[in-house]
Design a protein around this motif. Structure first.
Motif, PDB file in Angstrom:
ATOM      1  N   VAL A  71       0.868  -1.180   0.000  1.00  0.00           N
ATOM      2  CA  VAL A  71       0.000   0.000   0.000  1.00  0.00           C
ATOM      3  C   VAL A  71       0.903   1.227   0.000  1.00  0.00           C
ATOM      4  O   VAL A  71       1.729   1.402   0.906  1.00  0.00           O
ATOM      5  N   LEU A  72       0.758   2.086  -1.006  1.00  0.00           N
ATOM      6  CA  LEU A  72       1.563   3.304  -1.072  1.00  0.00           C
ATOM      7  C   LEU A  72       0.961   4.359  -0.151  1.00  0.00           C
ATOM      8  O   LEU A  72      -0.231   4.658  -0.220  1.00  0.00           O
ATOM      9  N   VAL A  73       1.817   4.909   0.698  1.00  0.00           N
ATOM     10  CA  VAL A  73       1.413   5.875   1.725  1.00  0.00           C
ATOM     11  C   VAL A  73       2.329   7.089   1.622  1.00  0.00           C
ATOM     12  O   VAL A  73       3.535   6.936   1.387  1.00  0.00           O
ATOM     13  N   PRO A  74       1.812   8.301   1.786  1.00  0.00           N
ATOM     14  CA  PRO A  74       2.692   9.477   1.710  1.00  0.00           C
ATOM     15  C   PRO A  74       3.736   9.488   2.818  1.00  0.00           C
ATOM     16  O   PRO A  74       3.475   9.067   3.945  1.00  0.00           O
ATOM     17  N   ALA A  75       4.916   9.998   2.484  1.00  0.00           N
ATOM     18  CA  ALA A  75       6.001  10.064   3.468  1.00  0.00           C
ATOM     19  C   ALA A  75       5.650  10.997   4.619  1.00  0.00           C
ATOM     20  O   ALA A  75       6.147  10.818   5.738  1.00  0.00           O
ATOM     21  N   TYR A  76       4.825  11.975   4.361  1.00  0.00           N
ATOM     22  CA  TYR A  76       4.327  12.871   5.424  1.00  0.00           C
ATOM     23  C   TYR A  76       3.030  12.269   5.929  1.00  0.00           C
ATOM     24  O   TYR A  76       2.002  12.331   5.260  1.00  0.00           O
ATOM     25  N   HIS A  77       3.073  11.653   7.110  1.00  0.00           N
ATOM     26  CA  HIS A  77       1.951  10.837   7.563  1.00  0.00           C
ATOM     27  C   HIS A  77       1.908  10.822   9.090  1.00  0.00           C
ATOM     28  O   HIS A  77       2.802  11.336   9.762  1.00  0.00           O
ATOM     29  N   ILE A 120      -2.890   5.544  -0.868  1.00  0.00           N
ATOM     30  CA  ILE A 120      -3.587   6.509  -0.008  1.00  0.00           C
ATOM     31  C   ILE A 120      -3.081   7.907  -0.343  1.00  0.00           C
ATOM     32  O   ILE A 120      -1.872   8.156  -0.337  1.00  0.00           O
ATOM     33  N   VAL A 121      -4.006   8.807  -0.642  1.00  0.00           N
ATOM     34  CA  VAL A 121      -3.663  10.206  -0.929  1.00  0.00           C
ATOM     35  C   VAL A 121      -4.397  11.093   0.076  1.00  0.00           C
ATOM     36  O   VAL A 121      -5.611  10.964   0.252  1.00  0.00           O
ATOM     37  N   THR A 122      -3.663  11.994   0.714  1.00  0.00           N
ATOM     38  CA  THR A 122      -4.203  12.798   1.816  1.00  0.00           C
ATOM     39  C   THR A 122      -4.407  14.248   1.402  1.00  0.00           C
ATOM     40  O   THR A 122      -3.517  14.872   0.820  1.00  0.00           O
ATOM     41  N   HIS A 123      -5.585  14.791   1.738  1.00  0.00           N
ATOM     42  CA  HIS A 123      -5.859  16.222   1.569  1.00  0.00           C
ATOM     43  C   HIS A 123      -5.415  16.932   2.847  1.00  0.00           C
ATOM     44  O   HIS A 123      -6.201  17.123   3.779  1.00  0.00           O
ATOM     45  N   TYR A 124      -4.160  17.343   2.907  1.00  0.00           N
ATOM     46  CA  TYR A 124      -3.615  17.891   4.147  1.00  0.00           C
ATOM     47  C   TYR A 124      -4.282  19.214   4.543  1.00  0.00           C
ATOM     48  O   TYR A 124      -4.382  20.143   3.731  1.00  0.00           O
ATOM     49  N   PHE A 125      -4.725  19.269   5.782  1.00  0.00           N
ATOM     50  CA  PHE A 125      -5.226  20.494   6.428  1.00  0.00           C
ATOM     51  C   PHE A 125      -6.452  21.100   5.732  1.00  0.00           C
ATOM     52  O   PHE A 125      -6.804  22.252   5.981  1.00  0.00           O
ATOM     53  N   LEU A 145      -7.674   3.408  -5.145  1.00  0.00           N
ATOM     54  CA  LEU A 145      -7.340   4.744  -4.653  1.00  0.00           C
ATOM     55  C   LEU A 145      -8.184   5.038  -3.416  1.00  0.00           C
ATOM     56  O   LEU A 145      -9.411   5.025  -3.474  1.00  0.00           O
ATOM     57  N   ILE A 146      -7.504   5.287  -2.287  1.00  0.00           N
ATOM     58  CA  ILE A 146      -8.179   5.666  -1.036  1.00  0.00           C
ATOM     59  C   ILE A 146      -7.950   7.154  -0.814  1.00  0.00           C
ATOM     60  O   ILE A 146      -6.820   7.594  -0.622  1.00  0.00           O
ATOM     61  N   GLU A 147      -9.022   7.913  -0.853  1.00  0.00           N
ATOM     62  CA  GLU A 147      -8.961   9.362  -0.682  1.00  0.00           C
ATOM     63  C   GLU A 147      -9.081   9.668   0.820  1.00  0.00           C
ATOM     64  O   GLU A 147     -10.135   9.497   1.412  1.00  0.00           O
ATOM     65  N   ASP A 148      -7.980  10.101   1.384  1.00  0.00           N
ATOM     66  CA  ASP A 148      -7.924  10.388   2.826  1.00  0.00           C
ATOM     67  C   ASP A 148      -8.410  11.817   3.067  1.00  0.00           C
ATOM     68  O   ASP A 148      -7.684  12.787   2.852  1.00  0.00           O
ATOM     69  N   CYS A 149      -9.657  11.918   3.534  1.00  0.00           N
ATOM     70  CA  CYS A 149     -10.287  13.220   3.797  1.00  0.00           C
ATOM     71  C   CYS A 149     -10.373  13.496   5.293  1.00  0.00           C
ATOM     72  O   CYS A 149     -11.268  14.226   5.735  1.00  0.00           O
ATOM     73  N   ALA A 150      -9.466  12.904   6.066  1.00  0.00           N
ATOM     74  CA  ALA A 150      -9.484  13.123   7.512  1.00  0.00           C
ATOM     75  C   ALA A 150      -9.327  14.600   7.850  1.00  0.00           C
ATOM     76  O   ALA A 150      -9.800  15.059   8.881  1.00  0.00           O
ATOM     77  N   HIS A 151      -8.659  15.360   6.966  1.00  0.00           N
ATOM     78  CA  HIS A 151      -8.486  16.796   7.163  1.00  0.00           C
ATOM     79  C   HIS A 151      -9.455  17.616   6.314  1.00  0.00           C
ATOM     80  O   HIS A 151      -9.375  18.841   6.307  1.00  0.00           O
TER      81      HIS A 151
END
Length: 400
Positions: A71-77, A120-125, A145-151
């Motif tokens: 699973v590919l994960v951003p280095a900033y996590h 996993i791709v994250t929408h930071y802040f 593709l998992i869209e990380d909308c935690a932020h």
């Protein structure tokens, strides 16, 4: 919401709330118009869970991610993004990001192997990623593709509503609503009806309700009425303690770590639904007010802090359609001001403060720089003008 593993006993409890707290205005003027905002809740299929990390875990499970998959994960996590991958016995593979937190698509492509099953791709802040190119890459390689909308619970970019592009999207309700627990798993293309969830225990449901009320009273959100409610809560506590002493029974109520600022992923809380109290707040909240106040507060902080000589806003402006989670400030000498701000009761969140040991400056200097230098301050809808002004003045004095 904190990502700080320091000994928090050294610091004051934040004098103003880091995350939203319940108030009268939270639930006021709720109409069909105020509810119909662009958000992850617009996805046709969705589940209400206990946390965003549980949502990632179920997304991976539902997609069939298993042992030996990558699973590919951003280095900033943060750890909450990694533990669900380990729960599936899969391997996290890190990809680089740019200094403005946008994803490095070329580096993602370099990391794709036959074992790569999800990204996993994250929408930071709350600042949304442009997902057109990565969506095409996932389609080409048959990757989830998992869209990380935690932020980023709300918002849109190029007429694409947050959460609508990924095969799965996850969100953390607790970051945007005055809840004790709450996470979303959503999908615009994949039915989720075959996911079996259990309701939390009754005692946890009661705990969630009282935690929401007690936190609101602590931050004086109910005014004079709060004194009366607080008196009733003390009576409740007295009765509860007497019941336990008479019955001789030991009552315990575990909670998901995510609700109390903890770390990791507890298997017992993955397949649990949101508490009734938290779910009701999400449904009844004035989302139009949430969006407007967050943008307004963000812009006020941005204007006030843009003139600092030893720090600068991470983003030059907030794009139309974006709804911020927090205000991220890049501080040149963070070690000189972090402790001072915390000891003054300023609420600070440091996303990605503790990165995986693989993430070194040599591997991704942008991720290590963001991890070390970016402070996040609240801009949520429940801040009063007095609280916001005090926070801005204190930050400016300290970082100067």
């Amino acid at each position: 919401m904190s990502d700080n593993k320091s000994n928090l006993t050294e610091y004051l409890t934040p004098l103003i709330p880091l995350a939203p707290v319940l108030s009268v205005k939270s639930l006021s003027f709720v109409t069909s118009k105020t509810k119909k905002q662009q958000s992850i809740l617009g996805c046709s299929n969705k589940l209400q869970l206990t946390s965003g990390r549980a949502a990632i875990a179920i997304a991976l499970e539902h997609a069939g991610i298993a042992k030996n998959d990558e699973v590919l994960v951003p280095a900033y996590h943060c750890e909450s993004m990694i533990s669900p991958v380990h729960w599936r016995n899969a391997t996290p593979v890190f990809y680089k990001i740019n200094i403005n937190t946008s994803i490095n698509v070329d580096n993602i492509i370099l990391n794709i192997t036959p074992k790569t099953k999800a990204i996993i791709v994250t929408h930071y802040f709350g600042f949304l990623q442009e997902l057109t190119s990565i969506r095409a890459v996932c389609n080409e390689h048959n990757i989830i593709l998992i869209e990380d909308c935690a932020h980023a619970f709300f918002g849109s970019l190029n007429n694409q509503v947050v959460g609508s592009i990924g095969d799965y999207a996850i969100a953390s309700s607790m970051k945007f609503f005055p809840c004790y627990d709450g996470g979303i798993l959503a999908s615009s293309t994949r039915p989720l009806g075959n996911v079996n969830l259990k309701k939390p225990t009754l005692i946890f449901q009661i705990k969630a309700f009282f935690n929401i009320i007690e936190r609101a009273i602590y931050y004086k959100r109910f005014g004079i009425a709060g004194k009366g409610i607080n008196a009733l809560l003390k009576v409740k506590e007295w009765l509860w303690n007497n019941i336990k002493s008479v019955s001789g029974e030991h009552y315990t109520c575990n909670s998901p770590a995510s609700s109390d600022g903890g770390y990791g992923l507890e298997e017992d809380w993955i397949h649990k639904s949101t508490s009734v109290a938290s779910n009701l707040i999400i449904k009844q909240s004035n989302t139009k007010l949430i969006i407007e106040k967050r943008v307004e507060n963000y812009q006020k902080i941005h204007e006030a802090l843009s003139g600092l000589t030893t720090a600068h806003p991470l983003f030059t402006k907030i794009e139309n359609g974006f709804v911020p989670l927090v205000f991220p400030l890049y501080v040149d000498a963070p070690e000189q001001s972090f402790d001072v701000l915390k000891k003054q009761g300023i609420p600070i969140w440091r996303f990605g403060e503790y990165l995986d040991k693989q993430i070194t400056e040599a591997f991704c200097p942008n991720s290590t720089a963001l991890s070390a230098h970016v402070f996040q301050f609240p801009c949520h809808q429940e801040l009063t003008n007095q609280e916001l002004n005090w926070m801005i003045i204190t930050i400016k004095k300290t970082i100067k």
